[in-house]
Design a protein around this motif. Sequence first.
Motif, PDB file in Angstrom:
ATOM      1  N   SER A   1       0.833  -1.205   0.000  1.00 34.40           N
ATOM      2  CA  SER A   1       0.000   0.000   0.000  1.00 34.40           C
ATOM      3  C   SER A   1       0.869   1.257   0.000  1.00 34.40           C
ATOM      4  CB  SER A   1      -0.920  -0.006   1.225  1.00 34.40           C
ATOM      5  OG  SER A   1      -1.686   1.177   1.267  1.00 34.40           O
ATOM      6  N   GLU A   2       1.896   1.276   0.865  1.00 35.39           N
ATOM      7  CA  GLU A   2       2.773   2.450   0.927  1.00 35.39           C
ATOM      8  C   GLU A   2       3.540   2.617  -0.378  1.00 35.39           C
ATOM      9  OE1 GLU A   2       5.301   2.251   4.321  1.00 35.39           O
ATOM     10  OE2 GLU A   2       3.641   2.231   5.766  1.00 35.39           O
ATOM     11  N   THR A   3       3.986   1.517  -0.946  1.00 36.54           N
ATOM     12  CA  THR A   3       4.724   1.596  -2.208  1.00 36.54           C
ATOM     13  C   THR A   3       3.852   2.167  -3.310  1.00 36.54           C
ATOM     14  OG1 THR A   3       6.150  -0.266  -1.626  1.00 36.54           O
ATOM     15  CG2 THR A   3       5.910   0.225  -3.973  1.00 36.54           C
ATOM     16  N   THR A   4       2.621   1.694  -3.392  1.00 41.59           N
ATOM     17  CA  THR A   4       1.720   2.176  -4.435  1.00 41.59           C
ATOM     18  C   THR A   4       1.431   3.662  -4.261  1.00 41.59           C
ATOM     19  OG1 THR A   4       0.688  -0.020  -4.471  1.00 41.59           O
ATOM     20  CG2 THR A   4      -0.459   1.753  -5.608  1.00 41.59           C
ATOM     21  N   HIS A   5       1.177   4.089  -3.019  1.00 38.12           N
ATOM     22  CA  HIS A   5       0.920   5.510  -2.766  1.00 38.12           C
ATOM     23  C   HIS A   5       2.141   6.353  -3.109  1.00 38.12           C
ATOM     24  CE1 HIS A   5      -2.688   4.329  -0.351  1.00 38.12           C
ATOM     25  NE2 HIS A   5      -3.116   5.482  -0.843  1.00 38.12           N
ATOM     26  N   ALA A   6       3.345   5.833  -2.807  1.00 37.19           N
ATOM     27  CA  ALA A   6       4.572   6.585  -3.097  1.00 37.19           C
ATOM     28  C   ALA A   6       4.742   6.772  -4.605  1.00 37.19           C
ATOM     29  CB  ALA A   6       5.778   5.856  -2.514  1.00 37.19           C
ATOM     30  N   VAL A   7       4.446   5.734  -5.376  1.00 33.22           N
ATOM     31  CA  VAL A   7       4.555   5.857  -6.832  1.00 33.22           C
ATOM     32  C   VAL A   7       3.501   6.824  -7.357  1.00 33.22           C
ATOM     33  CG1 VAL A   7       4.406   4.627  -9.020  1.00 33.22           C
ATOM     34  CG2 VAL A   7       5.553   3.549  -7.080  1.00 33.22           C
ATOM     35  N   MET A   8       2.278   6.721  -6.840  1.00 29.36           N
ATOM     36  CA  MET A   8       1.218   7.628  -7.280  1.00 29.36           C
ATOM     37  C   MET A   8       1.580   9.079  -6.995  1.00 29.36           C
ATOM     38  SD  MET A   8      -2.215   5.545  -6.135  1.00 29.36           S
ATOM     39  CE  MET A   8      -3.288   6.918  -6.579  1.00 29.36           C
ATOM     40  N   ALA A   9       2.245   9.320  -5.872  1.00 34.03           N
ATOM     41  CA  ALA A   9       2.620  10.688  -5.513  1.00 34.03           C
ATOM     42  C   ALA A   9       3.556  11.303  -6.550  1.00 34.03           C
ATOM     43  CB  ALA A   9       3.279  10.698  -4.129  1.00 34.03           C
ATOM     44  N   LEU A  10       4.396  10.466  -7.172  1.00 29.75           N
ATOM     45  CA  LEU A  10       5.328  10.966  -8.182  1.00 29.75           C
ATOM     46  C   LEU A  10       4.593  11.489  -9.413  1.00 29.75           C
ATOM     47  CD1 LEU A  10       8.052   8.144  -8.077  1.00 29.75           C
ATOM     48  CD2 LEU A  10       8.205  10.441  -7.090  1.00 29.75           C
ATOM     49  N   TYR A  11       3.392  10.943  -9.673  1.00 29.95           N
ATOM     50  CA  TYR A  11       2.670  11.292 -10.899  1.00 29.95           C
ATOM     51  C   TYR A  11       1.410  12.113 -10.646  1.00 29.95           C
ATOM     52  CZ  TYR A  11       5.897   7.918 -12.816  1.00 29.95           C
ATOM     53  OH  TYR A  11       7.038   7.269 -13.156  1.00 29.95           O
ATOM     54  N   ARG A  12       1.190  12.477  -9.381  1.00 27.53           N
ATOM     55  CA  ARG A  12      -0.015  13.251  -9.095  1.00 27.53           C
ATOM     56  C   ARG A  12       0.041  14.609  -9.772  1.00 27.53           C
ATOM     57  NH1 ARG A  12      -3.979  11.952  -6.217  1.00 27.53           N
ATOM     58  NH2 ARG A  12      -2.857  10.276  -5.134  1.00 27.53           N
ATOM     59  N   GLY A  13       1.212  15.215  -9.803  1.00 30.37           N
ATOM     60  CA  GLY A  13       1.346  16.514 -10.470  1.00 30.37           C
ATOM     61  C   GLY A  13       1.022  16.418 -11.954  1.00 30.37           C
ATOM     62  N   SER A  14       1.474  15.340 -12.605  1.00 31.83           N
ATOM     63  CA  SER A  14       1.188  15.153 -14.029  1.00 31.83           C
ATOM     64  C   SER A  14      -0.303  14.971 -14.284  1.00 31.83           C
ATOM     65  CB  SER A  14       1.935  13.935 -14.563  1.00 31.83           C
ATOM     66  OG  SER A  14       3.329  14.084 -14.396  1.00 31.83           O
ATOM     67  N   SER A  15      -0.972  14.235 -13.395  1.00 32.50           N
ATOM     68  CA  SER A  15      -2.414  14.023 -13.572  1.00 32.50           C
ATOM     69  C   SER A  15      -3.191  15.313 -13.326  1.00 32.50           C
ATOM     70  CB  SER A  15      -2.909  12.915 -12.644  1.00 32.50           C
ATOM     71  OG  SER A  15      -2.773  13.296 -11.292  1.00 32.50           O
ATOM     72  N   GLU A  16      -2.778  16.080 -12.322  1.00 30.35           N
ATOM     73  CA  GLU A  16      -3.481  17.334 -12.025  1.00 30.35           C
ATOM     74  C   GLU A  16      -3.284  18.335 -13.152  1.00 30.35           C
ATOM     75  OE1 GLU A  16      -1.911  18.474  -8.260  1.00 30.35           O
ATOM     76  OE2 GLU A  16      -3.193  17.077  -7.119  1.00 30.35           O
ATOM     77  N   ALA A  17      -2.096  18.319 -13.789  1.00 29.14           N
ATOM     78  CA  ALA A  17      -1.843  19.249 -14.894  1.00 29.14           C
ATOM     79  C   ALA A  17      -2.785  18.994 -16.068  1.00 29.14           C
ATOM     80  CB  ALA A  17      -0.389  19.133 -15.340  1.00 29.14           C
ATOM     81  N   LYS A  18      -3.283  17.754 -16.194  1.00 31.97           N
ATOM     82  CA  LYS A  18      -4.221  17.413 -17.276  1.00 31.97           C
ATOM     83  C   LYS A  18      -5.655  17.315 -16.762  1.00 31.97           C
ATOM     84  CE  LYS A  18      -2.827  14.509 -20.436  1.00 31.97           C
ATOM     85  NZ  LYS A  18      -2.342  13.291 -21.143  1.00 31.97           N
ATOM     86  N   ALA A  19      -5.862  17.715 -15.494  1.00 30.18           N
ATOM     87  CA  ALA A  19      -7.203  17.664 -14.875  1.00 30.18           C
ATOM     88  C   ALA A  19      -7.756  16.246 -14.867  1.00 30.18           C
ATOM     89  CB  ALA A  19      -8.155  18.627 -15.565  1.00 30.18           C
ATOM     90  N   LEU A  20      -6.904  15.272 -14.634  1.00 32.03           N
ATOM     91  CA  LEU A  20      -7.320  13.875 -14.557  1.00 32.03           C
ATOM     92  C   LEU A  20      -7.459  13.456 -13.103  1.00 32.03           C
ATOM     93  CD1 LEU A  20      -4.884  12.261 -17.178  1.00 32.03           C
ATOM     94  CD2 LEU A  20      -7.253  12.972 -17.559  1.00 32.03           C
ATOM     95  N   ALA A  21      -8.473  12.686 -12.808  1.00 32.55           N
ATOM     96  CA  ALA A  21      -8.597  12.108 -11.471  1.00 32.55           C
ATOM     97  C   ALA A  21      -7.653  10.913 -11.372  1.00 32.55           C
ATOM     98  CB  ALA A  21     -10.034  11.666 -11.233  1.00 32.55           C
TER      99      ALA A  21
END
Length: 561
Positions: free
Chosen positions: A269-289
Motif C-alpha cells: 500500500s505504501e509503495t503504491t501511494h509513493a509511486v502515485m505521488a510521483l505522478y499526481r502533479g502530471s495528472s493534475e496538470a491534465k485535470a485527470l482524477a
Amino acid sequence: MNIPVKPASNMSPADDRTLQALELVDAVEEQAFDNLSSLASRVLGAPVALVSIVQPSEDRQYFKSHVGLPPAYAEARQTPLSHSFCQHVRASNAPLVVSDAREHPVLKFNGAIKDLNVIGYLGMPIHLPDGTPIGALCAATPEPRDWSAEDQRTLQQIARCVNEQIALKAALVEAKEAEALAQRAAEARETFLAHMAHEIRTPLNGIIGSVDMLHEYASDKPKNSECVELLSSIETSSMGLLRILNDSLDLSKIDAGELTLEELPFSASETTHAVMALYRGSSEAKALALTYEEQGACTDLLRLGDEFRLRQILGNLISNAIKFTDSGAVGITLHTLPTGLRFSISDTGSGMDEKQLSRLFQPYTQATASVARRKGGTGLGLSIVKKLVDLMGGEIEVESKLGEGTTFHVTLPMPITKAQDEQKISPEILHNAYAGKEALVADDSSVNRLVLSKMLESMGASVKTATNGATALQQARDTRFDFLFVDIQMPDFSGDQIAQALRTDPASGVSAGCTKLVAVTANAFPEQVQSYLDAGFDDCLAKPLKRIDLLSVLEPFRLHA
C-alpha cells in the motif's frame, strides 16, 4: 567401358579459405565422412573409396576420408594432382566412369595407376551448399571393372549424403559466426551503454546533487513558493532523464540475464501511494482524477519481494496511463492475496486496436508515429515492464478498446512476510553523520567536486579536493583522511590505479586501515563494482548521488542502506 572425360565446366574452384573454414582440408578425420567411405566400399565391393577434396591452387587432392589406400598415402592424406582422377570430376562437375584406366585416352598416363594401383574408377562430384564442385566421392579397384548403372546410382546417392554432411558443417559454421557476431554486437552495445551511462550520469550527478542541496537551503521557504516549485520542476525533469537512462540499461541487463532481484519486506500500500505521488502533479496538470482502491483482507500486511522493481513496473504503467489519457481518470486498484499481489491500472484514454496490442511489449515501438511525436517517450517502458514481470514469475494481461481506454492487470508472487527492524533517518542524523570527519574528494569534474563537497560539508565533514589522480595520491600521503571519495575515471590515473597505489603505500592511511576508500562512479554495473572492490576500494557509490546515499558508507548505516 571407358567413358570419355567431359569438358571442364565454367565454375571456378572453391576458395581455399572456405575449405579450411569448413575443416574439409588439413583437419582431423571425421566419423561421419569415414562411415560414408566405408559404406561405398562395402556396397560396391571396391577395396578403395575416397572423399577427395581437389585444390588446384595447391596442386593436390586432399583425402577428407579414405578406405584402402597404401599406408604411405593414407598417412599423408593427399597426393599431387598428377595422381588424381578426381580432379577431372571436379573440373567437369560430372560423373567419371573408368573401366580400365590403362586404356583411357586421358588417364592412361596418370601416376595413380602405378603408385596407387587404380585401374577401375567410379567418381561422383561433391559440392558446397552453393553448388560449387570441390572434389569427388570415388570407388576404385586394382583390376578392370565395368560399372553398372546400379553401381553409378548407388554411388551418386552416397555422394548426396556427403553433400548433406558438408551442408551441415556449413550450417554449423554459419551458426557459430552468427553467434560470434551477436556476441560482438552485445559487447559493443554494452560498451556503448556503459559509456553513455557515464557521460549522462556525470552531468546528472551535478544537477540532482545541486537540487538536493538547494532544497536544503530552501527548507525555510513555503512549499508553494516559486523557488521551491522551480526546484521541484528541475528535480522531476532530471529524475525523468535518469529513468530513461535506467530503462535502457535495465533492458540490456535483462536481455543479458544479468538482472538480479531482491527479496525484502515492504508495504504494498505504501509503495503504491509513493509511486502515485510521483505522478499526481502530471495528472493534475491534465485535470485527470488519479484514484486508488484496495481490495482483499491482507492489505496491511508486509510483502516479500523486490520493491524497487515493483515501483518501476507501477511507475511505467501509471505514467503511460496519464500520458495517453486526455480526459477522465486513471485508477489503480490493489488486490491483495495471501500468496501475491494483483494490480489493475485503468484509464479512459485513447485505447488500442488489435494490431497495436499485438506489438505492445516490443521494445522501441509505440502505437503510431503521430503518437510518438505528440506524446513523446522511448517505447521502452512496456517492454521493460513485461520483462520484469516475467523475471519475477508473474503475469501481465491487457484489456483495451480503441477510443474507450485500457486496463493492465499485473499479478506478482509476493507472499506475506514479517517486518525487519528499520532505522529511521532524521534530519539531525543527516546533518551530523560526518561530524568530525576529514574527507578528500578527487574528481576531474569541477561540478562533481563542488556538489559532493557541499553534500559532505552539510553533513558535518571537513573537505579537501583534488582535481586529478596525482594530486589525490599526494594529498592522501600527506594527510590522514577518514574518507577518500575517488572518481573512477580521471585523465591521469584511474580510480583502480589510485586504490592499488594507496593499498601498497605504507605512508598512506589506506594501507594502515585508517582511511576508507570509496569509489564514486557512473559505471556501476555489478561486475564493475566488484572490480573496484577487487582493486582495493572499500565501497562504491553510483552517480548521481543524494546526501542520503552517503550514509551507506558509514558503519552504523551499512546494514540499513
